[in-house]
Each structure stands twice: as structure tokens, then as C-alpha cells.
Design a protein around this motif. Structure first.
Motif, PDB file in Angstrom:
ATOM      1  N   ASP A  15     -25.029  32.051 -18.867  1.00  0.00           N
ATOM      2  CA  ASP A  15     -25.752  32.185 -17.595  1.00  0.00           C
ATOM      3  C   ASP A  15     -24.794  32.502 -16.448  1.00  0.00           C
ATOM      4  OD1 ASP A  15     -28.173  31.636 -18.819  1.00  0.00           O
ATOM      5  OD2 ASP A  15     -28.208  29.526 -18.220  1.00  0.00           O
ATOM      6  N   TRP A  16     -23.648  31.840 -16.448  1.00  0.00           N
ATOM      7  CA  TRP A  16     -22.682  32.070 -15.376  1.00  0.00           C
ATOM      8  C   TRP A  16     -22.007  33.421 -15.535  1.00  0.00           C
ATOM      9  CZ3 TRP A  16     -23.589  29.490 -11.377  1.00  0.00           C
ATOM     10  CH2 TRP A  16     -24.004  28.160 -11.424  1.00  0.00           C
ATOM     11  N   MET A  17     -21.778  33.825 -16.765  1.00  0.00           N
ATOM     12  CA  MET A  17     -21.169  35.141 -16.988  1.00  0.00           C
ATOM     13  C   MET A  17     -22.107  36.240 -16.497  1.00  0.00           C
ATOM     14  SD  MET A  17     -18.468  36.649 -17.861  1.00  0.00           S
ATOM     15  CE  MET A  17     -17.517  37.776 -18.865  1.00  0.00           C
ATOM     16  N   ARG A  18     -23.391  36.098 -16.746  1.00  0.00           N
ATOM     17  CA  ARG A  18     -24.326  37.115 -16.266  1.00  0.00           C
ATOM     18  C   ARG A  18     -24.367  37.148 -14.738  1.00  0.00           C
ATOM     19  NH1 ARG A  18     -29.744  38.832 -17.727  1.00  0.00           N
ATOM     20  NH2 ARG A  18     -28.762  40.796 -17.120  1.00  0.00           N
ATOM     21  N   LYS A  19     -24.250  35.983 -14.115  1.00  0.00           N
ATOM     22  CA  LYS A  19     -24.164  35.957 -12.653  1.00  0.00           C
ATOM     23  C   LYS A  19     -22.945  36.744 -12.189  1.00  0.00           C
ATOM     24  CE  LYS A  19     -22.002  32.901 -10.491  1.00  0.00           C
ATOM     25  NZ  LYS A  19     -20.668  32.720  -9.830  1.00  0.00           N
ATOM     26  N   ASP A  20     -21.811  36.506 -12.836  1.00  0.00           N
ATOM     27  CA  ASP A  20     -20.576  37.192 -12.452  1.00  0.00           C
ATOM     28  C   ASP A  20     -20.646  38.694 -12.709  1.00  0.00           C
ATOM     29  OD1 ASP A  20     -19.702  34.674 -11.844  1.00  0.00           O
ATOM     30  OD2 ASP A  20     -18.108  34.614 -13.358  1.00  0.00           O
ATOM     31  N   LEU A  21     -21.191  39.064 -13.869  1.00  0.00           N
ATOM     32  CA  LEU A  21     -21.281  40.495 -14.182  1.00  0.00           C
ATOM     33  C   LEU A  21     -22.263  41.202 -13.248  1.00  0.00           C
ATOM     34  CD1 LEU A  21     -21.140  40.558 -18.098  1.00  0.00           C
ATOM     35  CD2 LEU A  21     -19.278  40.823 -16.432  1.00  0.00           C
ATOM     36  N   GLY A  22     -23.286  40.482 -12.809  1.00  0.00           N
ATOM     37  CA  GLY A  22     -24.200  41.054 -11.820  1.00  0.00           C
ATOM     38  C   GLY A  22     -23.472  41.385 -10.526  1.00  0.00           C
ATOM     39  N   ILE A  23     -22.573  40.500 -10.110  1.00  0.00           N
ATOM     40  CA  ILE A  23     -21.762  40.763  -8.922  1.00  0.00           C
ATOM     41  C   ILE A  23     -20.886  41.996  -9.144  1.00  0.00           C
ATOM     42  CG2 ILE A  23     -19.874  39.872  -7.499  1.00  0.00           C
ATOM     43  CD1 ILE A  23     -21.010  37.045  -7.993  1.00  0.00           C
ATOM     44  N   CYS A  24     -20.285  42.079 -10.331  1.00  0.00           N
ATOM     45  CA  CYS A  24     -19.438  43.242 -10.648  1.00  0.00           C
ATOM     46  C   CYS A  24     -20.233  44.539 -10.567  1.00  0.00           C
ATOM     47  CB  CYS A  24     -18.860  43.104 -12.061  1.00  0.00           C
ATOM     48  SG  CYS A  24     -17.733  41.712 -12.295  1.00  0.00           S
ATOM     49  N   LEU A  25     -21.415  44.557 -11.172  1.00  0.00           N
ATOM     50  CA  LEU A  25     -22.212  45.774 -11.225  1.00  0.00           C
ATOM     51  C   LEU A  25     -22.736  46.172  -9.844  1.00  0.00           C
ATOM     52  CD1 LEU A  25     -24.092  44.950 -14.539  1.00  0.00           C
ATOM     53  CD2 LEU A  25     -22.376  46.747 -14.218  1.00  0.00           C
ATOM     54  N   ASP A  26     -23.140  45.179  -9.048  1.00  0.00           N
ATOM     55  CA  ASP A  26     -23.596  45.467  -7.687  1.00  0.00           C
ATOM     56  C   ASP A  26     -22.452  46.053  -6.853  1.00  0.00           C
ATOM     57  OD1 ASP A  26     -26.121  44.562  -8.264  1.00  0.00           O
ATOM     58  OD2 ASP A  26     -25.845  42.594  -7.328  1.00  0.00           O
ATOM     59  N   THR A  27     -21.267  45.468  -7.000  1.00  0.00           N
ATOM     60  CA  THR A  27     -20.116  45.950  -6.241  1.00  0.00           C
ATOM     61  C   THR A  27     -19.709  47.345  -6.688  1.00  0.00           C
ATOM     62  OG1 THR A  27     -19.348  43.663  -5.971  1.00  0.00           O
ATOM     63  CG2 THR A  27     -17.751  45.412  -5.550  1.00  0.00           C
ATOM     64  N   ALA A  28     -19.800  47.592  -7.993  1.00  0.00           N
ATOM     65  CA  ALA A  28     -19.472  48.927  -8.498  1.00  0.00           C
ATOM     66  C   ALA A  28     -20.381  49.980  -7.874  1.00  0.00           C
ATOM     67  CB  ALA A  28     -19.598  48.948 -10.016  1.00  0.00           C
ATOM     68  N   ASP A  29     -21.668  49.648  -7.718  1.00  0.00           N
ATOM     69  CA  ASP A  29     -22.590  50.579  -7.066  1.00  0.00           C
ATOM     70  C   ASP A  29     -22.179  50.828  -5.617  1.00  0.00           C
ATOM     71  OD1 ASP A  29     -24.143  50.926  -9.314  1.00  0.00           O
ATOM     72  OD2 ASP A  29     -25.647  49.432  -8.741  1.00  0.00           O
ATOM     73  N   GLU A  30     -21.728  49.762  -4.942  1.00  0.00           N
ATOM     74  CA  GLU A  30     -21.366  49.881  -3.535  1.00  0.00           C
ATOM     75  C   GLU A  30     -20.132  50.757  -3.335  1.00  0.00           C
ATOM     76  OE1 GLU A  30     -20.805  45.905  -2.226  1.00  0.00           O
ATOM     77  OE2 GLU A  30     -22.908  45.318  -2.518  1.00  0.00           O
TER      78      GLU A  30
END
Length: 288
Positions: free
Chosen positions: A236-251
């Protein structure tokens, strides 16, 4: 020795705060669930507070290790938040893995109140926290970091300032991107070996000494082969972290195709009921 507050006593924060007390710092702790703070004081001494603001009163440094962006905002802001209790010149050190956006937002608020702010996410897992062997990636003003680094040394194997505010969080994203690919590769290799009829542990003994070796291989292959995952850093925490990574990559216009794929594999593990399992449980997708 400094007067400190530590906010958040989960699997990481509890031992990290303990190392600070063991070094002789005066530590006041706060946790959303008071029972954890009571247990910490019973083990390590020090004091507990009823609010983050109360814990931060008079502290030279306030360390935090909570859950996500919203948790961090709640801990910092408002009449019961840490910023309301901190005096000018005190430094807030955030060990939570959050977005660079919320880090910059809170650092701006802190600066407006005459407070320092260091984003300092950690890597090394529960074992690293318990053994005082964490890797700490930091961002913020050089002066704030220089003051905070000797305090963080209580639980650090390595601690580095990597740039201005948000740089620590960006570095932690790189860390999680690396881990996602490594764990998936290890899961595929071990599952492949099982299908081929090989002794996975014997193979790892050989290949771990070569170019394929990694922390994940050394520390997780045995439990992966034994189908044991009730420990470690949760999916669950890894998915939270990867979500941050993917959102930032889009930015920023970065491409993370493997990370996006592994994130979906972790979603499958969640749907299998493994959200609280260690991230190495990726292998369950391949062996069920």
C-alpha cells in the motif's frame, strides 16, 4: 545535545526517535494514537505530548515521519500543528515520503514564520531504522541542513544534502523507481527458476556475487521463495510512493514506463489481498 520533538511513531519513527533518546537528546514524542507514544516513553524515557504543537514547544528541531501529504499538512498546520508551537530559528525535519509540491508549500509557510525546513526522506526500511543505518536524502537551505545533520546522524548510515527544498523528495522518488524495477526483476527470476526446477537459493548464492547482486536479492530472496511477506515495507505504501513518482514524471515530462507497469502489478497484489504485505510479494502474481 538538543531539545527535540518527534512526530509519528510508526515502524520507522518509533526506532528513529529511540536512537535520538539513546544519544542523549531531550525528546518529546507525539503520535496520533496515544498508546504508541505511551509505549515509546515507557521504553525510552522522555516525554509525550497531546498535540504536535505541544510537542514542538521550545524544541530546537522537530522531526516528523507520518503517512502522506495530507497527514503532513495536518501535523504542521493549524492551531494544534507543529508550526504553531515552534519558535523562530527552530528547524522542521520531514522524514515522510511525500510530494515535492507539499514540501515546497510547507517550507514556504515555515520560512514566513522564521523556521527552517529540511525535507529528508529515508531509505533502508524497518531494519535500517532499528539499526540506525538509514540512507537520508535531503533538500533545503544549506544552513538548515548543516544544523540538522548532526542530529540525523543518530540513525543515519549516510546523509546528504542534494539541493534546495524538494530535492530530497525527488531523490527518494528515484530510489523508489529503482526498487520497483529491481523487485519485479527478482520476482521474475525466482519464479522462472522454480518453473525450471532449479534451487533458487543455490542460484542466488552464485549470481548475487556478480552483476545481478542487489540489496533486494540479498535480503528478500529467501522469504520470497518461502512465500513469507508479513513484514517490511507494505505494498500500500509503495503504491502511494509510485503514484507520487508517476504524477511528478507527468509534471516534468519524464517517462517511467517500467515504473507504471510495476505499479499496476502492485495493484494486482492489492486485489489479491496483499496490500499490507512486503513489496517483495510481487512474486505471488507469478506463482499463484
Amino acid at each position: 545535545m538538543a531539545k527535540l520533538a518527534f512526530l509519528g511513531l510508526g515502524v520507522m519513527g518509533f526506532p528513529m526517535a529511540g536512537h535520538l533518546a539513546a544519544k542523549g537528546h531531550q525528546v518529546t514524542v507525539w503520535n496520533r494514537t496515544a498508546a504508541k507514544a505511551e509505549a515509546w516513553v515507557a521504553r525510552h524515557g522522555g516525554a509525550m505530548a497531546q498535540t504536535a504543537r505541544e510537542a514542538a514547544l521550545g524544541a530546537d528541531f522537530v522531526m516528523a515521519c507520518v503517512g502522506n501529504d495530507d497527514d503532513l499538512r495536518q501535523v504542521c498546520l493549524g492551531e494544534d500543528g507543529a508550526f504553531a508551537g515552534m519558535g523562530k530559528g527552530a528547524v522542521f525535519v520531514d522524514h515522510t515520503t511525500v510530494s515535492a509540491k507539499v514540501t515546497r508549500e510547507l517550507a514556504d509557510v515555515a520560512a514566513g514564520q522564521g523556521l527552517g525546513f529540511v525535507d529528508a526522506p529515508v531509505s533502508g526500511g524497518q531494519a535500517g531504522a532499528e539499526n540506525g543505518q538509514l540512507s537520508i536524502m535531503c533538500g533545503g537551505a544549506e544552513g538548515d541542513y548543516d544544523r540538522a545533520e548532526p542530529v540525523m546522524a543518530a540513525y543515519a548510515k549516510v546523509c546528504r544534502r542534494l539541493g534546495e527544498t524538494g530535492s530530497g523528495q525527488l531523490a527518494k522518488m528515484m530510489n523508489q523507481i529503482c526498487i520497483a524495477g529491481l523487485v519485479q526483476g527478482l520476482a521474475e527470476a525466482l519464479a522462472f527458476g522454480q518453473k525450471a526446477g532449479l534451487d533458487g537459493a543455490a542460484v542466488v548464492e552464485v549470481i548475487s556475487q556478480g552483476a545481478a547482486g542487489s540489496w533486494q536479492m540479498a535480503n528478500r530472496h529467501k522469504t520470497m521463495l518461502a512465500d513469507q511477506f508479513d513484514f517490511g515495507f507494505a505494498v500500500d505504501w509503495m503504491r502511494k510512493d509510485l503514484g507520487i513518482c508517476l504524477d511528478t514524471a507527468d509534471e516534468i515530462g519524464a517517462s517511467l514506463p517500467v515504473t507504471a507497469l510495476v505499479d499496476q502489478f502492485y495493484k494486482e497484489v492489492q486485489l489479491m489481498g496483499g496490500g499490507r504485505n512486503d513489496t517483495s510479494s510481487l512474486i505471488r502474481r507469478l506463482t499463484r
